[in-house]
Motif scaffolding. Structure first.
Motif, short mmCIF file in Angstrom:
data_model
loop_
_atom_site.label_atom_id
_atom_site.label_comp_id
_atom_site.label_asym_id
_atom_site.label_seq_id
_atom_site.Cartn_x
_atom_site.Cartn_y
_atom_site.Cartn_z
N ARG A 90 39.35 0.60 -0.22
CA ARG A 90 40.10 -0.62 0.07
C ARG A 90 40.48 -0.68 1.56
O ARG A 90 40.39 -1.73 2.19
CB ARG A 90 41.33 -0.67 -0.82
N LEU A 93 37.78 -2.01 3.96
CA LEU A 93 37.35 -3.41 3.85
C LEU A 93 38.29 -4.33 4.63
O LEU A 93 39.49 -4.39 4.33
CB LEU A 93 37.29 -3.83 2.38
N PRO A 94 37.77 -5.06 5.61
CA PRO A 94 38.61 -5.93 6.44
C PRO A 94 39.45 -6.95 5.65
O PRO A 94 40.53 -7.32 6.09
CB PRO A 94 37.60 -6.65 7.34
N LYS A 95 38.99 -7.36 4.49
CA LYS A 95 39.76 -8.38 3.75
C LYS A 95 41.12 -7.87 3.27
O LYS A 95 41.97 -8.65 2.89
CB LYS A 95 38.95 -8.93 2.58
N TYR A 96 41.35 -6.55 3.33
CA TYR A 96 42.64 -5.97 2.93
C TYR A 96 43.45 -5.47 4.12
O TYR A 96 44.43 -4.74 3.95
CB TYR A 96 42.43 -4.84 1.92
N ASP A 97 43.06 -5.83 5.33
CA ASP A 97 43.73 -5.36 6.54
C ASP A 97 45.23 -5.60 6.54
O ASP A 97 45.99 -4.80 7.08
CB ASP A 97 43.14 -6.02 7.79
N SER A 98 45.66 -6.70 5.97
CA SER A 98 47.07 -7.06 6.03
C SER A 98 47.96 -6.11 5.21
O SER A 98 49.16 -6.02 5.46
CB SER A 98 47.29 -8.49 5.54
N GLU A 99 47.40 -5.39 4.26
CA GLU A 99 48.19 -4.49 3.43
C GLU A 99 48.72 -3.29 4.20
O GLU A 99 49.89 -2.97 4.14
CB GLU A 99 47.38 -4.03 2.22
N SER A 104 44.12 0.80 7.87
CA SER A 104 42.86 0.06 7.77
C SER A 104 42.07 0.18 9.07
O SER A 104 40.85 0.38 9.06
CB SER A 104 43.11 -1.40 7.43
N GLN A 108 38.44 1.90 9.29
CA GLN A 108 37.30 1.06 9.68
C GLN A 108 36.62 1.54 10.96
O GLN A 108 35.51 1.12 11.26
CB GLN A 108 37.74 -0.39 9.80
#
Length: 169
Positions: A90, A93-99, A104, A108
């Protein structure tokens, strides 16, 4: 997967023997799973569910269903390990960067994500064997990594990660 496929896998698990484990093609296929752009944890969970992961990595087979009796682990060791892998995935994956933005970003930037996945896979693999599970996990990973033809420097990095991260004793 169809029920007939699951039965066929179960019936033929005995074929995952030392010869199978030594086969370079099987190591390449396992690393392809770890390097896949999607479905990494899904496939590892499925391999665990059907007994393939424990046969391919016998030390992993010894932690399947093993309970941990402390406040920090609410899952069996195999489930905990796959949960850690899922979290690492998770973070990649850039789509979960805000968590968890910092973690992240670090994840990455790794050039070989499979190194982190292998370290997570082997960190708790020696739980319940007596002694420091990180040190014992180092010994377990030695059998798989050289056969998988992972460059010596990367093997050393996996070893360092196994020994020095997530030190929950």
């Amino acid at each position: 997967m169809r029920a007939s496929t699951i039965r066929a896998v179960n019936k033929n698990l005995w074929l995952i023997d030392e010869e199978f484990r030594q086969n370079p093609r099987n190591h390449r296929l396992f690393l392809e799973i770890l390097r896949a752009p999607a479905g990494v944890t899904h496939e590892l969970r499925r391999m665990n569910t059907y007994g393939v992961l424990g046969r391919y990595i016998p030390a992993f087979g010894r932690i399947v269903g093993r309970m941990q009796y402390d406040l920090f682990h609410a899952y069996t060791v195999d489930a905990h390990t796959l949960f850690v892998l899922s979290n690492l995935r998770r973070l990649s994956l850039p789509k979960y960067d805000s968590e968890l933005p910092m973690l992240s970003a670090i994840m990455q930037q790794l050039p070989k994500l499979e190194i982190a996945y292998l370290a997570a896979l082997f960190h708790d693999i020696a739980k319940g064997r007596g002694g420091d599970h990180s040190q014992l996990g180092l010994r377990r990973r030695r059998g798989l990594l050289p056969r998988a033809r992972i460059v010596a420097l990367r093997r050393a990095l996996v070893a360092w990660l196994v020994q020095n991260t997530w030190n929950c004793r």
